[in-house]
Motif scaffolding. Structure first.
Motif, mmCIF file in Angstrom:
data_model
loop_
_atom_site.group_PDB
_atom_site.id
_atom_site.type_symbol
_atom_site.label_atom_id
_atom_site.label_comp_id
_atom_site.label_asym_id
_atom_site.label_seq_id
_atom_site.Cartn_x
_atom_site.Cartn_y
_atom_site.Cartn_z
ATOM 1 N N ASN A 15 5.631 0.339 8.879
ATOM 2 C CA ASN A 15 4.434 0.312 9.718
ATOM 3 C C ASN A 15 4.386 -1.031 10.454
ATOM 4 N N HIS A 89 1.513 3.316 11.745
ATOM 5 C CA HIS A 89 1.474 3.652 10.324
ATOM 6 C C HIS A 89 2.847 3.932 9.728
ATOM 7 N N ARG A 91 4.653 6.657 10.228
ATOM 8 C CA ARG A 91 4.652 8.046 9.765
ATOM 9 C C ARG A 91 5.250 9.033 10.753
ATOM 10 N N SER A 92 4.875 8.946 12.019
ATOM 11 C CA SER A 92 5.232 9.996 12.970
ATOM 12 C C SER A 92 6.240 9.523 14.022
ATOM 13 N N LYS A 118 12.335 11.202 4.553
ATOM 14 C CA LYS A 118 11.207 11.513 3.661
ATOM 15 C C LYS A 118 11.437 10.968 2.249
ATOM 16 N N ARG A 121 10.696 7.227 2.567
ATOM 17 C CA ARG A 121 9.315 6.975 3.022
ATOM 18 C C ARG A 121 8.549 8.296 2.957
ATOM 19 N N PRO A 122 8.018 8.633 1.769
ATOM 20 C CA PRO A 122 7.384 9.938 1.557
ATOM 21 C C PRO A 122 6.206 10.244 2.477
ATOM 22 N N SER A 123 5.611 9.235 3.081
ATOM 23 C CA SER A 123 4.438 9.456 3.939
ATOM 24 C C SER A 123 4.788 9.953 5.341
ATOM 25 N N GLU A 125 5.521 12.070 8.604
ATOM 26 C CA GLU A 125 5.034 13.379 9.052
ATOM 27 C C GLU A 125 5.023 13.409 10.578
#
Length: 145
Positions: A15, A89, A91-92, A118, A121-123, A125
């Motif tokens: 992030n 973040h 994430r995306s 994933k 970094r499991p978060s 999406e």
């Protein structure tokens, strides 16, 4: 979860907060940062930087930047450096670019690349629009093989 997540030895994702921690970047040996945002700051550190000015919105065209970003990641790694890809973040947007790199430069399928990122970094999406762009990118990469 580590602040800088290692996708492969020389490709990291995070992030914006972690990306701006100078001592963390130095410790990890980061030489290039790709900032996938319009507003997030760059690290206060002497690095090669690239900003891809997109919002995390399904209608944003991130795919037009896939080749440029993956080329930069690849050349950074080939020259012995380490590349950090980040967004607000982590994430995306940043995940989408890391997945595109794995697909193009490591010959992974979209699902293999997604699962690899994933895992570290499991978060992550990628939003629906970016996912659709990755699907189209996968098809174009397969056509060009």
């Amino acid at each position: 979860m580590s602040e800088l997540c290692k996708v492969i030895d020389s490709l990291l994702i995070s992030n914006a907060r972690a990306a701006c921690k100078k001592e963390l970047l130095i410790t990890e040996g980061v030489t290039c940062c790709i900032n996938i945002s319009k507003r997030q700051p760059f690290p206060d550190h002497d690095l090669h930087t690239l900003r891809i000015p997109v919002f995390d919105h399904p209608l944003q065209n991130l795919s037009k930047h896939f080749d440029h970003c993956t080329d930069l990641i690849d050349s950074t790694i080939r020259s012995g450096g380490k590349c950090l890809v980040y967004c607000k973040h982590g994430r995306s947007r940043s995940a989408t670019i890391c997945i595109a790199y794995l697909m193009r430069c490591k010959n992974m399928t979209l699902m293999e690349a997604f699962q690899m990122v994933k895992r570290v970094r499991p978060s992550i999406e990628p939003n629906a629009g970016f996912w659709s762009q990755l699907e189209s990118y996968e098809k174009s990469l397969q056509r060009n093989q």
